[in-house]
Write a protein that holds these residues in place. Structure first.
Motif, PDB file in Angstrom:
ATOM      1  N   VAL A 142       0.845  -1.201   0.000  1.00  0.00           N
ATOM      2  CA  VAL A 142       0.000   0.000   0.000  1.00  0.00           C
ATOM      3  C   VAL A 142       0.878   1.248   0.000  1.00  0.00           C
ATOM      4  CG1 VAL A 142      -1.558   1.365   1.436  1.00  0.00           C
ATOM      5  CG2 VAL A 142      -2.044  -1.043   1.026  1.00  0.00           C
ATOM      6  N   VAL A 148      -3.634   1.465  -6.491  1.00  0.00           N
ATOM      7  CA  VAL A 148      -4.371   1.054  -5.296  1.00  0.00           C
ATOM      8  C   VAL A 148      -4.491  -0.458  -5.378  1.00  0.00           C
ATOM      9  CG1 VAL A 148      -6.567   1.176  -4.078  1.00  0.00           C
ATOM     10  CG2 VAL A 148      -5.602   3.233  -5.119  1.00  0.00           C
ATOM     11  N   ASN A 151      -8.513  -2.663  -2.040  1.00  0.00           N
ATOM     12  CA  ASN A 151      -9.236  -1.632  -1.314  1.00  0.00           C
ATOM     13  C   ASN A 151     -10.472  -2.203  -0.651  1.00  0.00           C
ATOM     14  OD1 ASN A 151      -9.073   0.961  -0.519  1.00  0.00           O
ATOM     15  ND2 ASN A 151      -9.613   1.867  -2.499  1.00  0.00           N
ATOM     16  N   LEU A 216      -5.422   9.034   1.161  1.00  0.00           N
ATOM     17  CA  LEU A 216      -5.293   7.792   1.925  1.00  0.00           C
ATOM     18  C   LEU A 216      -5.972   7.991   3.271  1.00  0.00           C
ATOM     19  CD1 LEU A 216      -4.066   5.066   2.823  1.00  0.00           C
ATOM     20  CD2 LEU A 216      -1.915   6.236   3.212  1.00  0.00           C
ATOM     21  N   GLN A 248      -7.080   5.148  -1.582  1.00  0.00           N
ATOM     22  CA  GLN A 248      -6.796   3.991  -0.728  1.00  0.00           C
ATOM     23  C   GLN A 248      -7.406   4.141   0.673  1.00  0.00           C
ATOM     24  OE1 GLN A 248      -4.562   1.074  -1.486  1.00  0.00           O
ATOM     25  NE2 GLN A 248      -5.775   0.413   0.277  1.00  0.00           N
TER      26      GLN A 248
END
Ligand code: ADP
Ligand code: MG
Length: 453
Positions: A142, A148, A151, A216, A248
């Motif tokens: 990650v 990505v 997820n 994120l 993400q």
């Protein structure tokens, strides 16, 4: 030293223990900004800035605070938390305060962690073993930010096994590579508090906007929002909005998605769509590795192999406790200015050792050692002095001393009625030999592992 100065010192050390024992996240959110007001008649007084914090600390952390203080100051027997809105300890509070909401929200929902990122929680300082290698690899993946990859990344495992550590490590790594990215980390508890505050101040639009703007998002300990329906709903929307935009999301919990009761099925199912990585309880090898790596960072303290392997075999609950144990021993030794011995270790950690008692018996050890060295049990317990029998016998005595609470005379009795001085000699001998004889040292590690339950 004046009484005040003394208290100051106690406070500084107690704060360090609070951080170590409650974890960085709890410490930052709830404990860091408590203002210490003093101790009178055995009661410690702290000031919190809001009733919300006061209630939270009272309910969940006052016992721990008290226990920590008792180690510093045996005269303490209760903890009182008062509310003082003007209480300032110099540092701006990190948790949102309704009276100061706009400024607080900005601190919390900034481009980066701000003050909350613990530089000690990095990938470098994370010791990898069988139990956590998947979670580690997934976290690194990650943090590479190439795409990505999955997820969300869902990290789960028991308390104190490194979930928060990995999340901070991801954040630090991402920000190192891309300082402009918006990275947001918060506990589910804090998410809830932010959300409820926004509701109360009718400011949910700003709340949503801030959350949906990140690259994120990491939410720690999502099990906390179980049975909190409106918070769950909001979390779900936030989550979906981010995933739809290919941002993400990393989530942690103390159990797997399917075991999350009190969270709606559609949310649970959505949480399991990405990669679910579990962190298993530690094994002896990993605990040993973690202690060794910690020891390297504690240059001033001289900690023997014996103490390290003793802790690794006896403090099995979780890494937080393991670290706490080492810190406690080191703090004690520094305080009293004496070297760290096994006796001191046992004494300082009495309560922890009892709580971690795995009930390995001397019989278990004898059986395992005999099998390991291909001996009959009767040979191991006999009076024969041939080296190929006497050495394993000494190893078994050594392990009995390390892994059980039995005294030297008790151990002697279990080994065919030998004298306690014989046991003492065996313990010392094996201890010395471990330094020069690496195959014996390996044997001890292997046996410690085999004896784990
Ligand atoms: P969790 O969030 O799973 O309850 P934490 O991430 O707070 O656990 O970990 C507790 C403590 O143990 C932290 O100080 C962390 O740095 C340490 N720790 C946990 N696992 C490891 C590991 N594999 N290597 C080094 N330190 C670890
Ligand atoms: Mg955590």
């Amino acid at each position: 030293m004046s009484r005040e100065g003394n208290l100051e010192g106690q406070w500084v050390r107690a704060r360090e223990c609070m951080r170590a024992e409650c974890g960085q996240e709890v410490f930052e959110t709830w404990l860091k900004n408590l203002e210490f007001r003093g101790v009178e008649g055995g009661t410690l007084t702290f000031a919190a800035r809001t009733t919300f914090v006061r209630d939270r600390v009272r309910r969940h952390y006052s016992e721990t605070i008290k226990d920590i203080w008792i180690r510093e100051n045996g005269n303490v027997y209760s903890v009182e938390i008062i509310v003082d809105r003007n209480s300032t300890d110099g540092a701006l509070s990190n948790y949102p305060n309704p009276e100061n909401e706009s400024a607080q929200l900005a601190t919390c929902v900034s481009d980066s962690f701000g003050g909350a990122l613990d530089p000690r929680y990095s990938f470098d300082s994370f010791v990898v073993g069988k139990s956590n290698e998947l979670a580690y690899a997934a976290s690194q993946r990650v943090a590479e930010c190439v795409e990505v990859p999955f997820n969300p990344l869902f990290l789960h495992g028991g308390v104190g096994l490194g979930k928060t550590h990995l999340m901070h490590a991801i954040a630090a790594e991402v920000l190192k590579k891309h300082p402009k990215r918006k990275v947001m980390y918060l506990s589910a508890e804090k998410f809830m508090y932010e959300f409820i505050t926004a509701l109360r101040y009718k400011d949910t639009v700003a709340f949503k906007r801030q959350f949906r703007n990140v690259d994120l998002l990491m939410i720690d300990d999502v099990q906390f929002i179980a049975n909190k329906n409106s918070t769950q709903e909001e979390f779900f929307h936030t989550f979906n909005a981010l995933v739809d935009n290919r941002r993400q999301v990393v989530v942690s919990a103390d159990r797997s998605p399917t075991d999350l009761t009190g969270i709606e099925d559609r949310i649970v199912s959505r949480l399991g769509w990405g990669l679910v990585a579990d962190i298993h309880p530690t094994d002896y090898e990993l605990r040993y590795g973690i202690l060794q790596s910690k020891r390297e960072k504690l240059e001033e303290a001289d900690i023997s192999e014996e103490v390290i392997s003793f802790l690794a075999s006896r403090i099995t609950s979780n890494v937080r406790e393991l670290e706490g144990a080492l810190n406690r021993v080191v703090a004690y030794a520094t305080l009293v200015g004496r070297p760290i011995t096994m006796d001191m270790t046992r004494e300082v950690l009495q309560d922890l050792l009892r709580a971690n008692d795995r009930k390995v018996t001397i019989d278990d050890i004898q059986r395992q050692v005999a099998e390991y060295y291909n001996l009959r049990l009767s040979e191991l317990l006999s009076a024969r002095r041939a080296r190929n029998i006497a050495r394993p016998r000494q190893v078994a005595m050594y392990l009995s001393k390390q892994m059980t609470q039995r005294s030297l005379p008790e151990i002697g009795r279990k080994f065919g009625g030998r004298d306690h001085t014989t046991v003492m000699h065996a313990v010392k001998k094996v201890d010395d030999l471990r330094l020069s004889d690496s195959s014996l040292d390996d044997d001890i590690h292997r046996l410690s592992r085999l004896l784990e339950v």
